[in-house]
Design a protein around this motif. Sequence first.
Motif, mmCIF file in Angstrom:
data_model
loop_
_atom_site.group_PDB
_atom_site.id
_atom_site.type_symbol
_atom_site.label_atom_id
_atom_site.label_comp_id
_atom_site.label_asym_id
_atom_site.label_seq_id
_atom_site.Cartn_x
_atom_site.Cartn_y
_atom_site.Cartn_z
ATOM 1 N N ARG A 24 -11.208 -7.690 -5.389
ATOM 2 C CA ARG A 24 -10.002 -7.779 -4.868
ATOM 3 C C ARG A 24 -9.278 -9.561 -4.766
ATOM 4 O O ARG A 24 -8.038 -9.861 -5.094
ATOM 5 N N ARG B 184 7.978 -6.899 -5.817
ATOM 6 C CA ARG B 184 7.742 -7.907 -5.099
ATOM 7 C C ARG B 184 9.196 -8.696 -3.840
ATOM 8 O O ARG B 184 9.619 -8.154 -3.269
ATOM 9 N N ARG C 281 1.239 -1.176 0.449
ATOM 10 C CA ARG C 281 -0.338 -0.384 0.057
ATOM 11 C C ARG C 281 0.868 0.962 0.343
ATOM 12 O O ARG C 281 0.496 2.272 -0.423
ATOM 13 N N ARG D 24 -3.412 -14.351 -9.530
ATOM 14 C CA ARG D 24 -2.384 -13.265 -10.629
ATOM 15 C C ARG D 24 -1.551 -14.395 -10.825
ATOM 16 O O ARG D 24 -1.367 -15.337 -10.092
ATOM 17 N N ARG E 15 -0.343 -12.386 1.910
ATOM 18 C CA ARG E 15 -0.947 -13.103 1.118
ATOM 19 C C ARG E 15 -0.141 -14.795 0.647
ATOM 20 O O ARG E 15 -0.006 -15.093 0.418
ATOM 21 N N ASP E 16 1.141 -14.058 1.023
ATOM 22 C CA ASP E 16 2.649 -15.227 0.278
ATOM 23 C C ASP E 16 3.905 -15.413 1.398
ATOM 24 O O ASP E 16 4.558 -15.897 1.426
HETATM 25 O O1 DC Z 1 -3.746 -7.074 3.051
HETATM 26 P P1 DC Z 1 -4.182 -5.672 2.549
HETATM 27 O O2 DC Z 1 -5.780 -5.434 1.898
HETATM 28 O O3 DC Z 1 -3.452 -4.436 3.290
HETATM 29 O O4 DC Z 1 -3.440 -6.218 1.111
HETATM 30 C C1 DC Z 1 -2.843 -5.248 0.265
HETATM 31 C C2 DC Z 1 -3.034 -5.395 -0.756
HETATM 32 O O5 DC Z 1 -1.860 -5.853 -1.557
HETATM 33 C C3 DC Z 1 -3.945 -6.592 -1.445
HETATM 34 O O6 DC Z 1 -4.658 -6.377 -2.859
HETATM 35 C C4 DC Z 1 -3.458 -7.745 -1.671
HETATM 36 C C5 DC Z 1 -1.508 -7.172 -1.553
HETATM 37 N N1 DC Z 1 -0.748 -7.875 -1.200
HETATM 38 C C6 DC Z 1 0.523 -8.502 -1.347
HETATM 39 O O7 DC Z 1 0.013 -8.561 -2.516
HETATM 40 N N2 DC Z 1 0.421 -9.666 -1.187
HETATM 41 C C7 DC Z 1 1.741 -9.386 0.591
HETATM 42 N N3 DC Z 1 1.698 -10.487 1.076
HETATM 43 C C8 DC Z 1 0.355 -8.452 1.594
HETATM 44 C C9 DC Z 1 -0.792 -8.092 0.716
#
Ligand code: DC
Length: 225
Positions: A179, A108, A39, A186, A129-130
């Motif tokens: 989302r 990333r 973000r 992706r 997420r990862d």
């Molecule tokens: O958890 P969040 O809603 O603050 O995450 C914001 C965005 O970032 C969401 O679209 C997924 C992405 N994100 C990601 O791709 N990998 C992560 N480790 C954390 C978040």
Amino acid sequence: MKKFVIAIDGPAGAGKSTVARIVAEKLNFLYVDTGAMYRALTLKAMGKKIPFEKKEQLIEMAKNTKIDISYNDGKFKIYLDGQDVTNEIRTEQVSKNTSYIASILRIREILWDIQRKLREKNNLVMEGRDIGSKVFPDAQLKIYLDASIEERAKRRYKQLKEMGIEEDFEKIKKEIEQRDEKDRNREIAPLVKGDDYFYIDTTNLTIDQVVEKILLLFKEHAVRS
Ligand code: DC
């Protein structure tokens, strides 16, 4: 010896932040919200008006950005080039645009480096997420938090209402679905639940119940590792 990592992954609104923060506090681990890093870079790109299809420019920007975090008294803060942006990164516009930044591999990788460095000195509860799939495939404990789309939209609706924002429920639900779709499909580091994850469906659980479950799993795994 390797520091202990509790990786918490899952879709938006599954309760990751709340739960991860409490678990970190109880164990005296460092809490890290990795979404905040994606973000923060998004916020910078928006401020600089870099179009999201200009990947090379975005990568250059990311290379020249300093991202720091702090976690004191249970409060997580994120700093973009030295400036506290903890609140600014929470707008709907940033939420929507972050998927562009999150889909660029070089970006990333830059954030993975920052995230991995944090383990050198700290035991971690890291959410995203990862985390269990890419950042720390060797995390000692991997949790996948989930909840039904209806419940996640309800939570978001309530959260916004508490902030004084009245949003249409169906609109919120749709945005969460979109989302999810992007995070799961992706090409780079999609949200996936590997076999080595403990799956917790939080739909009908209280925050305390989820925290209890994770602490119990931690006790089992801390003994073994
Ligand atoms: O958890 P969040 O809603 O603050 O995450 C914001 C965005 O970032 C969401 O679209 C997924 C992405 N994100 C990601 O791709 N990998 C992560 N480790 C954390 C978040």
